[in-house]
Design a protein around this motif. Sequence first.
Motif, PDB file in Angstrom:
ATOM      1  N   SER A 156      16.570  -1.072  -6.316  1.00  0.00           N
ATOM      2  CA  SER A 156      15.166  -1.461  -6.509  1.00  0.00           C
ATOM      3  C   SER A 156      14.488  -1.736  -5.168  1.00  0.00           C
ATOM      4  N   SER A 159      13.764   1.582  -3.290  1.00  0.00           N
ATOM      5  CA  SER A 159      12.607   2.345  -3.770  1.00  0.00           C
ATOM      6  C   SER A 159      11.324   1.958  -3.032  1.00  0.00           C
ATOM      7  N   LYS A 160      11.365   0.818  -2.311  1.00  0.00           N
ATOM      8  CA  LYS A 160      10.175   0.333  -1.592  1.00  0.00           C
ATOM      9  C   LYS A 160      10.260   0.592  -0.094  1.00  0.00           C
TER      10      LYS A 160
END
Length: 276
Positions: A156, A159-160
């Motif tokens: 997660s 993904s940034k």
Amino acid sequence: MTKLISWNIDSINAALTSTSARALLSQEVLKKLGTYNADIIAIQETKLPAEGPSAKHLELLKNYFPGYKVEWLSSVPPAKKGYAGTMILYKEGIKAERSVPKLGAPDTMDDEGRLLTLEFDNFYFVNVYTPNSGDGLKRLADRQKWDALYADYLASLDSKKAVIACGDFNVAHKEIDLANPASNHFSAGFTDEEREDFTKLLEKGFTDSFRHIHGDVKSVYSWWGQRIKTSKINNSGWRIDYFLVSDRIKDKIQKSEMIDSGPRQDHTPILLEIDL
């Protein structure tokens, strides 16, 4: 060049304040780490109380690492006192935002101070002390749940922006990552389940920086058991401490290696240099 160090210290209080023979060896390691002038230093297994480092601890740390900010996370109730715990030191003048993720892990794992994240301008830095499956593998099922949740968490973040994750992962991934694979097949840290979970983590888009640089080199370890006095002399060790990086920045890795901790057994610090 960004220089990063990770070390499972096995009690920061003992390392900083004790005068035992082992503590004196730890202090020599701390002195050595101070000479590296690292940008970020991650520490695991601090074993500090819930309220964290004392003023004395912070003052002693400053002697070894002047000019660093300190972030810490300790075990809190209902988890055991003076257990696990993590810390990150980073140079003053670098902007970072701290977060303490809760994975939804079983038992008291989320309360044991095992996971501390700093967000920098162009990457996330994650310090982890992965739960040990324990004697008789009594915590293996819970450990597997942790592994899956942790992998999802790193993905997660990835993904940034890019991720650098380090710490004591409590797993030797492949047979070349420990001296005696045949006799440890059912030992905590070398079960099929733990090794497969580590493979699944890497498959989510992460690179084992040590293997990226060194390939299938053998007999290079980061941990030697304290119970066997000759384990380090005989290099009967395990590689269970890692710097993982997002696949997309793996070609920026310049160096990934162990830092020699001399005669001190247990964990040795590890170093990552990466051109970010």
